[in-house]
Structure formats: C-alpha cells, structure tokens
Scaffold this motif. Structure first.
Motif, PDB file in Angstrom:
ATOM      1  N   UNK A  17       0.830  -1.203   0.000  1.00 29.28           N
ATOM      2  CA  UNK A  17       0.000   0.000   0.000  1.00 29.28           C
ATOM      3  C   UNK A  17       0.868   1.259   0.000  1.00 29.28           C
ATOM      4  N   UNK A  18       1.942   1.241   0.784  1.00 32.40           N
ATOM      5  CA  UNK A  18       2.846   2.391   0.846  1.00 32.40           C
ATOM      6  C   UNK A  18       3.427   2.690  -0.533  1.00 32.40           C
ATOM      7  N   UNK A  19       3.882   1.642  -1.209  1.00 27.94           N
ATOM      8  CA  UNK A  19       4.463   1.815  -2.545  1.00 27.94           C
ATOM      9  C   UNK A  19       3.444   2.394  -3.516  1.00 27.94           C
ATOM     10  N   UNK A  20       2.201   1.941  -3.427  1.00 26.65           N
ATOM     11  CA  UNK A  20       1.163   2.430  -4.333  1.00 26.65           C
ATOM     12  C   UNK A  20       0.782   3.871  -4.015  1.00 26.65           C
ATOM     13  N   UNK A  21       0.839   4.242  -2.733  1.00 22.35           N
ATOM     14  CA  UNK A  21       0.563   5.630  -2.346  1.00 22.35           C
ATOM     15  C   UNK A  21       1.676   6.539  -2.855  1.00 22.35           C
ATOM     16  N   UNK A  22       2.929   6.137  -2.632  1.00 22.91           N
ATOM     17  CA  UNK A  22       4.068   6.944  -3.059  1.00 22.91           C
ATOM     18  C   UNK A  22       4.067   7.132  -4.572  1.00 22.91           C
ATOM     19  N   UNK A  23       3.742   6.062  -5.304  1.00 24.62           N
ATOM     20  CA  UNK A  23       3.756   6.114  -6.768  1.00 24.62           C
ATOM     21  C   UNK A  23       2.543   6.831  -7.347  1.00 24.62           C
TER      22      UNK A  23
END
Length: 219
Positions: A17-23
């Motif tokens: 989820x963090x990676x998808x938020x950052x991206x």
C-alpha cells in the motif's frame, strides 16, 4: 543457522500500500476499504487493520471515525515539518560521514548522479535520487539515524514526486548534488552541510509553493 523470519503479513500489506501511495496509484483521499484489501491479499481483516494502523503512524493514511481509512492528502504544513526534520537529521549524517567517506562512497554518489541524468520516468529518478543521498550518509555508520532518515524519505517522496515535473527542478537538483559531492571530496564538512541545507530547503520551498498555489486555485 536458523533462517531469519520474513516480513509479517501486516508488513507485507503495508509495504504494498505504501508503494502504491508513493507512486500515486492510490491518490490522496482514496478510501482504503478493509474488505477489498483483505480479498486482494487473501487474508482476514486483522492483518489489514494492523497494516493500516502502521501506515497511519507513518503519515500515509488518516483514519476517520465511522468513515474508515483514507490516503492522507499532501499538505503544505506537513511538507514544512518534513523539511525541518530532514534538514536536522541529514545534516547530522553529513557531519558524521564527511570524515569517514572514501573513494568508493564518492563513486557511488557520482554513479547515482549519472543515473538520474535526463530521466523521463519518475520512478527511475526517485530511485537514483535516494541512491545519491544514501551513498553519502552510509559512511556515518549510524544505522538508527539512517533508518529514521529513510522513513522520512518515504514520506517526503510523495512531495518530491509532485515537484519533479516543475520546470528546471531536475537540473537544479542535479547541480546541487554535484556541489554536495564536491564538498565531500574536499572533506569540507562545513561546506557539505551548507550545500545540503540549501538543497533540502530549496526542495521544501518548491513543495510548499506548489501546494499553496494549488490550494489558492481551488478556493
């Protein structure tokens, strides 16, 4: 020898989820439905709740009573807070690292500068950008400090991606990286700290200006 345990289910879910938020795949304000996330990962709601709590502590998610969890919005005051923390901790890392850094560290930083040159994909630029800073901070030999800086970078990355497309931002950032590296190579701690302060402050000012203009436009 016993094998080290891998990431737990909540950590795995939080990481994705963090990676998808950052991206930007999960934009600010997106509702994070526990049932949907649980189905996607084939798990119960328990690890999903733990993952969302972790992301809330990190500042990526906000929880609203009786409404659920949402991706946190980019905020000018938060950008200022992150900039202040980055300046304090990263300049400390620079002070500690300059006397210890050597040719191999400088070469890694130089390779990161070259890797970022003319990048048209934001993910490639973001990776090279962090690689540059990590190469210079690592010689400090302070893993807890490095871990805290890396956490700040995860939060700041969303903001940095927002200013990445600003006119001339990449060129200015690259010039600042070269100036920082030159100070490292000459083992001039005071100049390296000053160049790093300027670099972080310039990025923060760009972020804050962009967000405040966006807010004014909406109003």
């Amino acid at each position: 020898m016993a094998k080290s345990a891998g990431p737990s289910l909540p950590e795995t879910i939080a990481s994705r989820l963090r990676s998808e938020i950052i991206a930007g795949k999960l934009p600010a304000g997106t509702a994070l439905r526990q049932d949907k996330i649980a189905i996607e990962h084939g798990v119960s709601h328990i690890p999903v709740r733990e993952a969302l709590r972790k992301l809330e502590v990190e500042g990526f998610v906000i929880a609203e009573r009786n409404r659920g969890s949402f991706v946190a919005r980019l905020d000018a005051e938060d950008a200022i807070d992150l900039g202040d923390l980055r300046r304090t901790l990263e300049c400390l890392a620079v002070t500690l690292a300059v006397p210890k850094a050597g040719e191999a560290d400088w070469e890694r930083a130089q390779a990161a500068i070259e890797a970022a040159e003319g990048k048209s994909e934001i993910d490639d630029w973001a990776t090279a950008n962090w690689d540059f800073h990590r190469a210079l901070y690592a010689p400090a030999g302070r893993p807890r400090l490095m871990g805290t800086i890396e956490q700040l970078w995860r939060n700041a990355d969303r903001y940095l991606r927002a200013v990445w497309q600003m006119q001339d931002y990449q060129d200015h950032s690259q010039d600042q990286h070269r100036a920082i590296l030159a100070a490292f190579r000459s083992r001039d701690s005071a100049r390296a700290v000053a160049e790093m302060q300027h670099h972080i402050d310039a990025a923060t000012q760009n972020m804050v200006g962009l967000l405040r203009r966006a807010t004014a436009h909406k109003s």
